[in-house]
Design a protein around this motif. Structure first.
Motif, short mmCIF file in Angstrom:
data_model
loop_
_atom_site.label_atom_id
_atom_site.label_comp_id
_atom_site.label_asym_id
_atom_site.label_seq_id
_atom_site.Cartn_x
_atom_site.Cartn_y
_atom_site.Cartn_z
N UNK A 170 0.83 -1.21 0.00
CA UNK A 170 0.00 0.00 0.00
C UNK A 170 0.87 1.26 0.00
N UNK A 171 1.95 1.24 0.75
CA UNK A 171 2.87 2.38 0.77
C UNK A 171 3.50 2.59 -0.60
N UNK A 172 3.98 1.51 -1.22
CA UNK A 172 4.58 1.61 -2.56
C UNK A 172 3.54 2.07 -3.58
N UNK A 173 2.30 1.57 -3.46
CA UNK A 173 1.22 2.01 -4.36
C UNK A 173 1.00 3.51 -4.25
N UNK A 174 0.90 3.99 -3.02
CA UNK A 174 0.64 5.41 -2.79
C UNK A 174 1.75 6.26 -3.40
N UNK A 175 2.99 5.90 -3.14
CA UNK A 175 4.12 6.65 -3.67
C UNK A 175 4.12 6.58 -5.20
N UNK A 176 3.90 5.39 -5.76
CA UNK A 176 3.88 5.23 -7.21
C UNK A 176 2.74 5.99 -7.87
N UNK A 177 1.57 5.97 -7.26
CA UNK A 177 0.43 6.68 -7.83
C UNK A 177 0.61 8.18 -7.72
N UNK A 178 1.21 8.65 -6.64
CA UNK A 178 1.49 10.08 -6.51
C UNK A 178 2.50 10.52 -7.57
N UNK A 179 3.55 9.74 -7.79
CA UNK A 179 4.56 10.06 -8.79
C UNK A 179 3.94 10.08 -10.19
N UNK A 180 3.08 9.10 -10.48
CA UNK A 180 2.43 9.05 -11.79
C UNK A 180 1.50 10.24 -11.99
N UNK A 181 0.80 10.67 -10.95
CA UNK A 181 -0.09 11.84 -11.04
C UNK A 181 0.71 13.10 -11.30
N UNK A 182 1.84 13.26 -10.58
CA UNK A 182 2.68 14.43 -10.79
C UNK A 182 3.24 14.46 -12.20
N UNK A 183 3.65 13.30 -12.69
CA UNK A 183 4.20 13.21 -14.03
C UNK A 183 3.14 13.58 -15.07
N UNK A 184 1.90 13.09 -14.87
CA UNK A 184 0.81 13.40 -15.79
C UNK A 184 0.49 14.89 -15.77
N UNK A 185 0.50 15.51 -14.58
CA UNK A 185 0.25 16.94 -14.46
C UNK A 185 1.33 17.75 -15.16
N UNK A 186 2.59 17.35 -14.98
CA UNK A 186 3.69 18.05 -15.64
C UNK A 186 3.61 17.93 -17.14
N UNK A 187 3.22 16.77 -17.65
CA UNK A 187 3.09 16.57 -19.10
C UNK A 187 1.95 17.44 -19.65
N UNK A 188 0.86 17.56 -18.89
CA UNK A 188 -0.29 18.36 -19.34
C UNK A 188 0.06 19.85 -19.36
N UNK A 189 0.97 20.27 -18.47
CA UNK A 189 1.35 21.69 -18.42
C UNK A 189 2.33 22.05 -19.53
N UNK A 190 3.03 21.08 -20.08
CA UNK A 190 4.03 21.37 -21.13
C UNK A 190 3.44 21.38 -22.50
#
Length: 190
Positions: A170-190
């Protein structure tokens, strides 16, 4: 021996969830709705029936109100439904090298000409052995079947036949999902 039970002589071999690429965790689902608290961790614990004995707990207990829906953690195939062990009414799903075990659910197992299935009529749930399930699908409800002292989901995980601490997953999932969300947000801003 059912999938939710273990041989006390079996060594406890664990895999670190960090061995799985962070992007892989993006499709996973938290396994219980209306989650309240973690009530018993993975590992050695005092017997819940009292006394001085200790036992190894091969899962993570997640308290939720009785009747709360349980969600499939990862897409996969149902390999077993059971209602005749300490695990109570249970469903076991295989997702590649992962096996996830859900115990103490409401309902019971029935069999007909098409095979075995777990049914919880009141909750509108019917899960067949051999059925493919997507991540996040409702697969049961929190109950008090089997060996339990209160309503909760006992969630067990194996990777390549080795037990894994679900809290670490669950901890790894949370960290991985947060990283994927940040990456998606950064891609959408570029």
């Amino acid at each position: 021996m059912n999938a939710g039970e273990t041989d006390p002589q079996q060594p406890v071999s664990q895999v670190s969830p960090n061995e799985i690429a962070a992007s892989e965790w993006y499709g996973a689902s938290f396994p219980v709705e209306d989650f309240q608290a973690y009530t018993s961790p993975f590992g050695y614990r005092s017997s819940p029936e009292g006394g001085y004995s200790t036992e190894f707990h091969y899962g993570l207990d997640m308290a939720a109100p009785e009747g709360s829906y349980i969600r499939n953690w990862w897409s996969g195939k149902v390999i077993e439904v059971s209602d005749d062990s300490n695990c109570g009414t249970s469903v076991v799903v295989e997702s590649g090298a992962w096996m996830h075990i859900y115990c103490h659910m409401r309902g019971h197992v029935e069999k007909d000409s098409k095979g075995r299935y777990m049914i919880d009529r009141e909750g509108g749930i019917q899960i067949w052995e051999g059925q493919d399930l997507p991540a996040g699908a409702r697969i049961g409800r929190v109950g008090m079947t089997g060996r339990t002292t209160g309503p909760h989901l006992h969630w067990g995980l194996k990777f390549n036949e080795n037990w894994v601490d679900p809290a670490l997953v669950l901890r790894a999932m949370y960290i991985g999902q947060q990283a994927a969300s940040r990456s998606a947000e950064e891609s959408a801003q570029n």
